[in-house]
Scaffold this motif. Structure first.
Motif, PDB file in Angstrom:
ATOM      1  N   MET A  41     -23.834   8.621 -17.697  1.00 29.14           N
ATOM      2  CA  MET A  41     -25.938   9.357 -18.151  1.00 29.14           C
ATOM      3  C   MET A  41     -25.563  10.725 -18.279  1.00 29.14           C
ATOM      4  SD  MET A  41     -28.743   8.379 -18.350  1.00 29.14           S
ATOM      5  CE  MET A  41     -28.700   6.618 -17.621  1.00 29.14           C
ATOM      6  N   ILE A  42     -26.598  11.235 -19.303  1.00 31.38           N
ATOM      7  CA  ILE A  42     -27.538  12.172 -19.298  1.00 31.38           C
ATOM      8  C   ILE A  42     -28.398  12.068 -18.548  1.00 31.38           C
ATOM      9  CG2 ILE A  42     -28.307  14.131 -21.028  1.00 31.38           C
ATOM     10  CD1 ILE A  42     -26.298  13.099 -22.980  1.00 31.38           C
ATOM     11  N   ARG A  43     -28.680  13.180 -17.220  1.00 31.51           N
ATOM     12  CA  ARG A  43     -29.540  12.760 -16.860  1.00 31.51           C
ATOM     13  C   ARG A  43     -31.059  13.168 -17.058  1.00 31.51           C
ATOM     14  NH1 ARG A  43     -29.298  10.091 -12.241  1.00 31.51           N
ATOM     15  NH2 ARG A  43     -26.907   9.825 -11.835  1.00 31.51           N
ATOM     16  N   PHE A  44     -32.008  12.895 -17.429  1.00 31.90           N
ATOM     17  CA  PHE A  44     -33.340  13.990 -17.653  1.00 31.90           C
ATOM     18  C   PHE A  44     -33.486  15.154 -17.002  1.00 31.90           C
ATOM     19  CE2 PHE A  44     -37.623  15.557 -16.850  1.00 31.90           C
ATOM     20  CZ  PHE A  44     -37.713  15.501 -18.082  1.00 31.90           C
ATOM     21  N   LEU A  45     -32.743  15.295 -15.977  1.00 34.41           N
ATOM     22  CA  LEU A  45     -32.861  16.143 -14.453  1.00 34.41           C
ATOM     23  C   LEU A  45     -32.203  16.234 -13.824  1.00 34.41           C
ATOM     24  CD1 LEU A  45     -34.418  19.606 -14.220  1.00 34.41           C
ATOM     25  CD2 LEU A  45     -35.503  18.325 -12.771  1.00 34.41           C
ATOM     26  N   ASP A  46     -30.787  16.947 -14.017  1.00 37.67           N
ATOM     27  CA  ASP A  46     -29.797  16.525 -12.935  1.00 37.67           C
ATOM     28  C   ASP A  46     -30.355  17.458 -11.731  1.00 37.67           C
ATOM     29  OD1 ASP A  46     -27.653  16.037 -11.036  1.00 37.67           O
ATOM     30  OD2 ASP A  46     -26.324  15.684 -12.452  1.00 37.67           O
ATOM     31  N   LEU A  47     -31.068  17.640 -11.066  1.00 35.74           N
ATOM     32  CA  LEU A  47     -31.355  18.251  -9.468  1.00 35.74           C
ATOM     33  C   LEU A  47     -30.413  18.392  -8.663  1.00 35.74           C
ATOM     34  CD1 LEU A  47     -34.543  16.697  -8.297  1.00 35.74           C
ATOM     35  CD2 LEU A  47     -34.190  19.050  -9.251  1.00 35.74           C
ATOM     36  N   GLN A  48     -29.064  16.790  -8.327  1.00 36.54           N
ATOM     37  CA  GLN A  48     -28.235  17.671  -7.024  1.00 36.54           C
ATOM     38  C   GLN A  48     -27.486  18.905  -7.975  1.00 36.54           C
ATOM     39  OE1 GLN A  48     -25.524  14.129  -7.068  1.00 36.54           O
ATOM     40  NE2 GLN A  48     -25.105  14.324  -4.635  1.00 36.54           N
ATOM     41  N   LYS A  49     -26.909  18.431  -9.060  1.00 38.79           N
ATOM     42  CA  LYS A  49     -26.250  19.279 -10.002  1.00 38.79           C
ATOM     43  C   LYS A  49     -27.284  20.769  -9.702  1.00 38.79           C
ATOM     44  CE  LYS A  49     -22.716  20.048 -14.108  1.00 38.79           C
ATOM     45  NZ  LYS A  49     -22.695  19.544 -15.089  1.00 38.79           N
ATOM     46  N   ILE A  50     -28.443  21.225 -10.236  1.00 38.63           N
ATOM     47  CA  ILE A  50     -29.166  22.246 -10.327  1.00 38.63           C
ATOM     48  C   ILE A  50     -29.228  22.568  -9.124  1.00 38.63           C
ATOM     49  CG2 ILE A  50     -31.314  23.294 -10.170  1.00 38.63           C
ATOM     50  CD1 ILE A  50     -31.639  20.952 -12.434  1.00 38.63           C
ATOM     51  N   ASN A  51     -28.837  21.293  -8.114  1.00 40.69           N
ATOM     52  CA  ASN A  51     -28.926  22.805  -6.423  1.00 40.69           C
ATOM     53  C   ASN A  51     -27.394  22.668  -5.844  1.00 40.69           C
ATOM     54  OD1 ASN A  51     -32.338  22.752  -5.905  1.00 40.69           O
ATOM     55  ND2 ASN A  51     -32.284  21.438  -5.899  1.00 40.69           N
ATOM     56  N   ALA A  52     -26.359  22.616  -6.435  1.00 41.78           N
ATOM     57  CA  ALA A  52     -25.019  22.492  -6.063  1.00 41.78           C
ATOM     58  C   ALA A  52     -24.547  23.677  -6.035  1.00 41.78           C
ATOM     59  CB  ALA A  52     -24.305  21.746  -6.402  1.00 41.78           C
ATOM     60  N   ARG A  53     -25.914  24.510  -7.019  1.00 39.23           N
ATOM     61  CA  ARG A  53     -24.607  26.443  -7.505  1.00 39.23           C
ATOM     62  C   ARG A  53     -25.037  26.870  -6.023  1.00 39.23           C
ATOM     63  NH1 ARG A  53     -28.289  27.196 -12.582  1.00 39.23           N
ATOM     64  NH2 ARG A  53     -30.046  26.380 -11.129  1.00 39.23           N
ATOM     65  N   PHE A  54     -26.261  26.768  -5.041  1.00 38.04           N
ATOM     66  CA  PHE A  54     -26.730  27.274  -4.202  1.00 38.04           C
ATOM     67  C   PHE A  54     -27.144  26.607  -3.169  1.00 38.04           C
ATOM     68  CE2 PHE A  54     -29.965  27.300  -7.988  1.00 38.04           C
ATOM     69  CZ  PHE A  54     -29.879  28.547  -8.459  1.00 38.04           C
ATOM     70  N   SER A  55     -25.401  25.612  -2.994  1.00 36.57           N
ATOM     71  CA  SER A  55     -25.646  24.731  -1.883  1.00 36.57           C
ATOM     72  C   SER A  55     -25.093  26.117  -0.950  1.00 36.57           C
ATOM     73  CB  SER A  55     -24.533  23.266  -2.291  1.00 36.57           C
ATOM     74  OG  SER A  55     -23.250  23.971  -2.453  1.00 36.57           O
ATOM     75  N   ALA A  56     -23.634  26.742  -0.630  1.00 43.62           N
ATOM     76  CA  ALA A  56     -23.500  28.120  -0.010  1.00 43.62           C
ATOM     77  C   ALA A  56     -24.453  28.649   0.882  1.00 43.62           C
ATOM     78  CB  ALA A  56     -22.326  28.286  -0.485  1.00 43.62           C
ATOM     79  N   ALA A  57     -24.948  29.175  -0.401  1.00 43.86           N
ATOM     80  CA  ALA A  57     -26.568  30.272   0.284  1.00 43.86           C
ATOM     81  C   ALA A  57     -27.571  29.288   0.936  1.00 43.86           C
ATOM     82  CB  ALA A  57     -26.868  30.661  -0.771  1.00 43.86           C
ATOM     83  N   ILE A  58     -27.733  28.365   0.157  1.00 42.53           N
ATOM     84  CA  ILE A  58     -28.889  27.446   0.602  1.00 42.53           C
ATOM     85  C   ILE A  58     -28.620  26.634   2.201  1.00 42.53           C
ATOM     86  CG2 ILE A  58     -30.116  25.467   0.755  1.00 42.53           C
ATOM     87  CD1 ILE A  58     -30.110  25.300  -2.113  1.00 42.53           C
ATOM     88  N   GLU A  59     -27.414  26.806   2.781  1.00 42.54           N
ATOM     89  CA  GLU A  59     -26.525  25.605   3.925  1.00 42.54           C
ATOM     90  C   GLU A  59     -26.609  27.404   4.799  1.00 42.54           C
ATOM     91  OE1 GLU A  59     -23.652  24.321   3.155  1.00 42.54           O
ATOM     92  OE2 GLU A  59     -23.915  22.715   2.461  1.00 42.54           O
ATOM     93  N   ALA A  60     -26.841  28.083   4.460  1.00 45.43           N
ATOM     94  CA  ALA A  60     -26.516  29.497   5.189  1.00 45.43           C
ATOM     95  C   ALA A  60     -28.163  30.013   5.748  1.00 45.43           C
ATOM     96  CB  ALA A  60     -25.501  30.715   4.411  1.00 45.43           C
TER      97      ALA A  60
END
Length: 362
Positions: A1-20
């Protein structure tokens, strides 16, 4: 499935910084109106090129607070595009003002500037411009009208983070601007968030109080205010993601250019490329077709997600029954035909090509 907006993938790029950052806020013991809010307000004001930023709970509140901050109320009229998302209009009516709906231009979906002057009356206080789908309104002529009739210019920049007009960013093109940081925006939080930006210190100070129960000092209330504050976690997350905003917008622009260059199906009306006067950060890539429902079902069968922004125009909503008999034919045509194709900074080239192939085969 090509998602309209893959928010999980967008935010995964920042996961380490966000968790910190979340751990940092947790350990600080300060969760509202603290260091993260103060830092984000400084950084976002600098990014927009303005002097002041006031964080708040969401984009609707940002617009509500601007109108409330100016003291507009019963009997005051505010001009607004008829095809906007309903939040722009809710902010006006929530302040007991009267929205004056003006049709958009079919070519770019933004307010038809040629139609504004005839809508101005002795009761008009402001023009609320909406940079819809990420495309900046042609502001030069708006400024001229505002100066001629002594009107405030309020920007709804909820879909235009980072967009430029004459080398100035959305947010720095009017007297005050409201932003939304809803998760799906070009700059999105992990929950709700909003901000007002302005160069007007008096307005910024008043809005800061209005958003905090009408208070600058605890238990002393100058105004009948709201409770509309951004929490520290969202402010911290937005600080992280702001650093990537220009690069993400550049990817959106690249995808839009690929769509426009390569979608050749005559049944599909594509958005126009930006002129030299404006820019588009492509919050949404919106096409039109008289066969929208069939196209959307076809794309679903091809595992391509699409959305409709927006199926019902504000003047046909039950929330505004008194307007239901009004006719805005251009607005109604837009709402009847538009379909938003997938576009996001994390789409792959193969996904973009798949969308192009599917549309051309329709």
């Amino acid at each position: 499935m090509i998602r309209f907006l893959d928010l999980q993938k967008i935010n995964a790029r920042f996961s380490a910084a966000i968790e910190a950052k979340m751990q940092e806020v947790l350990r600080s013991g300060w969760y509202l109106q603290g260091e993260q809010n103060q830092a984000f307000e400084r950084e976002f004001a600098e990014y927009c090129g303005v002097r002041y930023c006031v964080g708040c709970a969401n984009g609707l509140d940002a617009l509500r607070l601007i109108i409330k901050g100016y003291g507009f109320g019963r009997g005051d009229e505010i001009i607004v595009p008829a095809n906007t998302y309903i939040a722009s209009i809710l902010a006006i009516t929530d302040n007991d003002c009267t929205p004056v709906l003006v049709e958009p231009k079919l070519e770019n979906y933004n307010i038809d500037i040629d139609s504004i002057e005839s809508a101005i009356s002795a009761r008009t206080k402001a023009i609320l411009v909406v940079h819809l789908y990420g495309r900046v309104v042609e502001m030069e002529r708006i400024w001229e009208l505002a100066q001629k009739y002594h009107l405030k210019v309020i920007e709804d920049s909820a879909q235009a983070h980072g967009a430029l007009y004459q080398k100035r960013r959305a947010g720095n093109l009017g007297d005050a601007s409201g932003f939304s940081f809803y998760p799906g925006k070009n700059l999105g939080a992990l929950g709700d968030g909003g901000a007002v930006v302005t160069n007007d210190k008096e307005l910024a100070d008043k809005i800061r109080a209005l958003a905090n129960y009408g208070s600058h000092k605890k238990y002393e209330n100058l105004y009948q205010g709201l409770n509309s504050r951004m929490d520290e976690i969202q402010a911290g997350i937005l600080r992280i993601k702001l650093k990537k905003l220009d690069a993400d917008n550049a990817r959106r622009i690249q995808i839009a250019q690929e769509y426009i260059a390569n979608i050749i199906n005559p049944k599909i009306t594509l958005p126009r490329l930006d002129s030299a006067l404006d820019s588009n950060v492509w919050h949404l890539f919106v096409v039109r077709t008289q066969e929208r429902e069939r196209l959307q079902e076809y794309l679903t069968q091809k595992d391509i997600q699409s959305l409709i922004h927006y199926p019902i125009p504000p003047h046909k909503q039950k929330a505004y029954l008194e307007w239901n008999s009004l006719s805005f034919p251009i607005t109604e045509k837009i709402h009847r035909e538009v379909l938003s194709l997938p576009i996001s900074p994390v789409m792959s080239d193969d996904e973009v090509q798949s969308v192009i192939n599917a549309i051309n085969a329709f």
